[in-house]
Scaffold this motif. Structure first.
Motif, PDB file in Angstrom:
ATOM      1  N   GLN A 152      36.326  33.427   9.500  1.00 49.89           N
ATOM      2  CA  GLN A 152      36.915  32.305   9.256  1.00 49.89           C
ATOM      3  C   GLN A 152      37.934  32.397  10.516  1.00 49.89           C
ATOM      4  N   PHE A 182      33.184  35.984  -3.167  1.00 54.76           N
ATOM      5  CA  PHE A 182      33.848  36.059  -1.755  1.00 54.76           C
ATOM      6  C   PHE A 182      35.163  37.297  -2.288  1.00 54.76           C
ATOM      7  N   GLY A 183      35.203  38.020  -1.164  1.00 55.39           N
ATOM      8  CA  GLY A 183      36.179  38.994  -1.480  1.00 55.39           C
ATOM      9  C   GLY A 183      37.484  38.239  -0.774  1.00 55.39           C
ATOM     10  N   PRO A 184      38.774  39.146  -0.579  1.00 51.61           N
ATOM     11  CA  PRO A 184      40.029  38.286  -0.301  1.00 51.61           C
ATOM     12  C   PRO A 184      39.948  38.255   1.245  1.00 51.61           C
ATOM     13  N   TYR A 210      30.993  36.840   6.664  1.00 50.67           N
ATOM     14  CA  TYR A 210      31.497  35.674   7.323  1.00 50.67           C
ATOM     15  C   TYR A 210      32.773  35.731   8.231  1.00 50.67           C
ATOM     16  N   TYR A 230      33.562  25.124  -2.673  1.00 50.36           N
ATOM     17  CA  TYR A 230      34.436  26.179  -2.874  1.00 50.36           C
ATOM     18  C   TYR A 230      35.912  25.517  -2.468  1.00 50.36           C
ATOM     19  N   PHE A 242      29.075  26.251   6.321  1.00 44.86           N
ATOM     20  CA  PHE A 242      30.187  25.410   5.622  1.00 44.86           C
ATOM     21  C   PHE A 242      30.632  24.233   6.325  1.00 44.86           C
ATOM     22  N   LEU A 271      35.445  37.815   6.079  1.00 45.45           N
ATOM     23  CA  LEU A 271      35.216  37.740   4.619  1.00 45.45           C
ATOM     24  C   LEU A 271      33.700  38.310   4.564  1.00 45.45           C
ATOM     25  N   ASN A 275      46.121  31.802   1.347  1.00 40.36           N
ATOM     26  CA  ASN A 275      46.473  33.115   1.451  1.00 40.36           C
ATOM     27  C   ASN A 275      45.552  33.899   0.002  1.00 40.36           C
ATOM     28  N   LYS A 276      44.645  33.196  -0.346  1.00 38.44           N
ATOM     29  CA  LYS A 276      43.811  33.517  -1.207  1.00 38.44           C
ATOM     30  C   LYS A 276      42.106  33.631  -0.889  1.00 38.44           C
ATOM     31  N   GLY A 277      41.488  34.142  -1.585  1.00 38.92           N
ATOM     32  CA  GLY A 277      40.261  34.067  -1.308  1.00 38.92           C
ATOM     33  C   GLY A 277      39.330  32.527  -1.628  1.00 38.92           C
ATOM     34  N   LEU A 278      37.969  32.740  -1.307  1.00 38.75           N
ATOM     35  CA  LEU A 278      37.379  31.307  -1.816  1.00 38.75           C
ATOM     36  C   LEU A 278      36.900  31.400  -3.432  1.00 38.75           C
ATOM     37  N   GLN A 279      37.134  30.604  -3.759  1.00 36.35           N
ATOM     38  CA  GLN A 279      36.588  30.629  -5.251  1.00 36.35           C
ATOM     39  C   GLN A 279      35.570  29.443  -5.496  1.00 36.35           C
TER      40      GLN A 279
END
Lengths: 117, 112
Positions: free
Chosen positions: A37, A108-110, A35, B36, B102, A91, B41-45
């Motif tokens: 962003q 998801f990764g960072p 993806y 989500y 999204f 992502l 500055n963090k990933g999607l959770q």
């Protein structure tokens, strides 16, 4: 256990150069997604791999974008001749094989933050 | 066509007050819906997901969402906001090929 990892975490490149972004999915996850962003477009789907099937490339914005997945695990997203509008966070997500209801959760990764100057 | 609309780009609440983040969807089939969260500055959770079981879904950190087919909504709520809830929240619909669609996101601010 280990989550999805991506490298590099940040990449600065000059317009016109090629870049490669790497994704290591969670072990055992056969589905892998990319993806993007960006400020103007929000979160957009790019490409999807499921096992050995042909990838779903329907989200790739142009033919400068391509992705591979070797051995059903690691994936590389390549952007050729980068443009400033390619600047975004890329992502990667992975999941278990999609069941008939396609209900598997994507993790998801960072992300890789790409800046094209 | 499948789409997700988050009705507020920014919501501001005071700590200890309820949170409501609104989401409407459009889908020609029985949807799978997710919320989500993304901290700076963090990933999607993943907070929670709806996959045609119970219409009231409980997630992590005290959040829950209710699927209302008649209203095509999947609003996210929390009874009492905490400072650590400040983040961007995405309502997500699973597309027909398994990819995620999204919403534009809602930034939640929590005032002390």
């Amino acid at each position: 256990g280990a989550g999805v990892s991506q490298s590099p975490s940040n990449k600065v490149t000059e317009k016109g150069k090629d870049v490669e972004l790497r994704c290591d999915p969670i072990s055992g996850h056969t589905a892998l997604y990319w993806y993007r962003q960006s400020l103007g477009q929000g979160l957009e789907f790019l490409i999807y791999f499921q096992g050995n099937s042909a990838p779903d490339k329907s989200g790739l914005p142009s033919d400068r974008f391509s992705a591979e997945r070797t051995g059903g695990s690691v994936s590389t997203l390549t952007i050729q001749r980068t443009q400033q509008e390619d600047s975004a966070v890329y992502l990667c997500a992975s999941s278990l094989p999609l069941d008939r209801g396609r209900r598997e959760t994507q993790y998801f990764g960072p992300g890789t933050r790409l800046l094209v100057l | 066509a499948q789409s997700v609309t988050q009705l507020d780009s920014h919501v501001s609440v005071s700590e200890g007050t309820p949170v409501l983040l609104r989401c409407n969807y459009s889908s020609s089939y029985s949807p799978s819906l997710f919320w989500y969260v993304q901290h700076p500055n963090k990933g999607l959770q993943l907070l929670l997901k709806y996959t045609s079981a119970a219409t009231l879904v409980k997630g992590i950190n005290g959040f829950e969402a209710e699927f209302k087919k008649s209203e095509t909504s999947f609003h996210l709520t929390k009874p009492s906001a905490h400072m650590s809830d400040a983040a961007e929240y995405f309502c997500v619909l699973r597309g027909s090929q398994g990819n995620l669609i999204f919403g534009k996101g809602t930034k939640l601010s929590v005032k002390p």
